[in-house]
Design a protein around this motif. Structure first.
Motif, short mmCIF file in Angstrom:
data_model
loop_
_atom_site.label_atom_id
_atom_site.label_comp_id
_atom_site.label_asym_id
_atom_site.label_seq_id
_atom_site.Cartn_x
_atom_site.Cartn_y
_atom_site.Cartn_z
N LYS A 14 -1.55 -9.25 -9.60
CA LYS A 14 -1.80 -10.74 -9.64
C LYS A 14 -0.28 -10.19 -11.09
O LYS A 14 -0.24 -11.06 -12.98
N SER A 15 0.15 -9.01 -11.66
CA SER A 15 1.07 -8.35 -12.65
C SER A 15 2.25 -8.92 -12.52
O SER A 15 2.61 -8.67 -10.65
N PRO A 16 3.50 -8.81 -12.83
CA PRO A 16 4.35 -9.10 -12.31
C PRO A 16 4.88 -7.69 -12.91
O PRO A 16 4.93 -7.22 -12.76
N ALA A 17 5.62 -7.73 -11.05
CA ALA A 17 6.46 -6.37 -10.85
C ALA A 17 7.74 -5.99 -12.17
O ALA A 17 8.81 -6.63 -12.38
N LEU A 18 8.27 -4.94 -12.21
CA LEU A 18 8.89 -4.77 -13.72
C LEU A 18 9.62 -3.17 -12.51
O LEU A 18 9.76 -2.39 -11.87
N LEU A 19 11.71 -3.39 -12.15
CA LEU A 19 12.44 -2.43 -11.86
C LEU A 19 13.34 -2.62 -12.79
O LEU A 19 14.07 -3.47 -12.84
N SER A 20 13.50 -1.02 -13.08
CA SER A 20 14.17 -0.62 -13.57
C SER A 20 15.73 0.47 -13.63
O SER A 20 14.78 1.26 -12.19
N THR A 21 16.49 0.34 -14.08
CA THR A 21 17.60 1.73 -13.80
C THR A 21 17.73 2.52 -14.88
O THR A 21 17.12 2.21 -15.91
N GLU A 22 18.52 3.61 -14.18
CA GLU A 22 18.19 5.00 -15.91
C GLU A 22 19.60 4.55 -17.08
O GLU A 22 19.35 4.76 -17.89
N MET A 42 3.87 -14.84 -6.74
CA MET A 42 3.90 -16.06 -6.69
C MET A 42 2.24 -16.03 -6.22
O MET A 42 1.76 -14.74 -5.90
N ALA A 43 1.87 -17.10 -6.10
CA ALA A 43 0.63 -17.36 -5.47
C ALA A 43 0.71 -17.20 -3.95
O ALA A 43 0.92 -17.50 -3.44
N ARG A 44 -0.43 -16.68 -3.35
CA ARG A 44 -0.01 -16.08 -1.84
C ARG A 44 -0.91 -17.71 -1.22
O ARG A 44 -1.56 -17.84 -1.60
N ASP A 45 -0.19 -16.97 0.13
CA ASP A 45 -0.60 -18.48 1.00
C ASP A 45 -2.14 -17.99 1.19
O ASP A 45 -2.46 -19.25 2.05
N ARG A 46 -1.97 -16.89 2.32
CA ARG A 46 -2.74 -16.34 2.89
C ARG A 46 -3.48 -15.49 1.99
O ARG A 46 -3.59 -14.38 1.35
#
Length: 372
Positions: free
Chosen positions: A350-358, A368-372
């Motif tokens: 339920k928490s956002p993903a964080l993608l980071s570079t150096e 997103m809400a899961r459909d299944r």
């Protein structure tokens, strides 16, 4: 006015200037590029009254007579594109504009160049100087995340925060957020104030295209209602987007218990493209499950089928499944080289993903809400 130009260099400059001119406008004069020849200098200007450009032509130009002319965007662009002549002559005869080569001649109707709106030059004493490579990265890595169609106009541009040696750009559409930070130089104590320096998406893309390899540094000057960019050959101005930008720092996760996973762009992007084969416009969510040293990507779309793609990762924590829009993940991968390493930070489904570079790039994706 009469000048002789190398067609290829003229066409490239005209194309850049013409990209500012509106395709339709109640002011027909704006559908022209003005060319002005004076003091041994040839300058093209164009504007739609929101964005404007002044472009100096230095290479491949011979000046015979000074003066000014308006070049209709559509017809002139077609002539420069279709002509096979190496050099073209552009001149005015009082009733219009003549464009001729060794094997072609065109006469276009001419409007009064004195009626064309003035496009401002760069006369600021206070500005930020930014390495060209960094500026292009700032734009490319944030502009895709803006939302030009949003009713929230502030999201239809890139926020610039410039103060001291810190230069920062942010783009968001409310579902993901991209931030690029680097180092520049403040001249004349230049700085932006608050969250109001929002450059429209189209304008900042034009600015990025206007920068070329000859520019080691570009200059940016933020004023109350507009922004100016200067390169060695051109000045571009843009009105700022009205409104206040969201507090993007509140969106950026600050977590103590999140898992950080070292990844590489290429393998993730290749696997993502495979998993996304069975998605469509309505079903964009892919389940990303992190468990037992493996990232499993699963998609399931009625009528299209199912996909399961796995890649090994350095993760041994509890199983976490995060559903994300695969297009948002792909956008992150597209603006980076395949061999780029980055950190993927996750906490829960339920928490956002964080993608980071150096190198100062951070990218947040809301789940997103899961459909299944």
């Amino acid at each position: 006015m009469k000048i002789i130009c190398e067609r290829e260099s003229l066409a490239a400059a005209f194309q850049l200037a013409a990209s500012v001119a509106p395709a339709r406008s109640p002011k027909e004069i704006l559908q022209n590029v003005k060319i002005n020849v004076s003091n041994g200098q040839v300058t093209m200007t164009a504007t739609d009254m929101e964005v404007g450009i002044r472009l100096d032509l230095a290479e491949g130009i011979e000046i015979e007579t000074e003066g000014a002319a308006l070049l209709p965007v559509a017809r002139t662009g077609a002539i420069l594109r279709e002509s096979t002549d190496e050099k073209l002559t552009i001149e005015t005869d009082g009733s219009g504009v003549l464009i001729s080569g060794n094997r072609s001649k065109f006469k276009l109707p001419g409007a009064n160049p004195d009626e064309f709106p003035r496009v401002v030059g760069f006369e600021e004493e206070s500005y930020h100087s930014i390495p060209t490579g960094l500026f292009r990265q700032m734009v490319k890595r944030t502009v895709f995340a803006t939302d030009a169609e949003s009713s929230r106009y502030a999201l239809g541009g890139v926020l610039l925060e410039l103060e001291g040696d810190s230069v920062l750009a942010v783009g968001t559409d409310g579902r993901r957020l991209a931030r690029m930070q680097g180092t520049g130089t403040s001249v004349g104590d230049h700085k932006t104030t608050g969250t109001s320096t929002i450059v429209p998406t189209r304008a900042i893309q034009l600015m990025e295209r206007a920068v070329d390899e000859q520019d080691e540094q570009i200059q940016l000057a933020a004023r109350a209602n507009d922004l100016l960019l200067r390169t060695h050959r051109c000045t571009i101005y843009s009105r700022l987007v009205e409104g206040r930008y969201p507090n993007w720092r509140q969106v950026f996760p600050q977590r103590e218990n999140a898992s950080q996973i070292d990844m590489t762009v290429g393998p993730l992007f290749a696997s993502l493209r495979q998993a996304a084969i069975v998605t469509d416009r309505e079903s964009r969510g892919i389940d990303f499950t992190f468990a037992d040293g493996t990232l499993k990507m699963e998609a399931n779309t009625t009528g299209l089928g199912e996909s399961v793609v796995e890649i090994p990762i350095a993760y041994e924590g509890e199983s976490v499944t995060l559903t994300m829009d695969h297009r948002f993940v792909a956008d992150f991968c597209k603006v980076l080289d395949a061999e780029t390493n980055f950190i993927l930070e996750i906490e829960s489904g339920k928490s956002p993903a964080l993608l980071s570079t150096e190198d100062g790039y951070g990218y947040v994706i809301m789940p997103m809400a899961r459909d299944r």
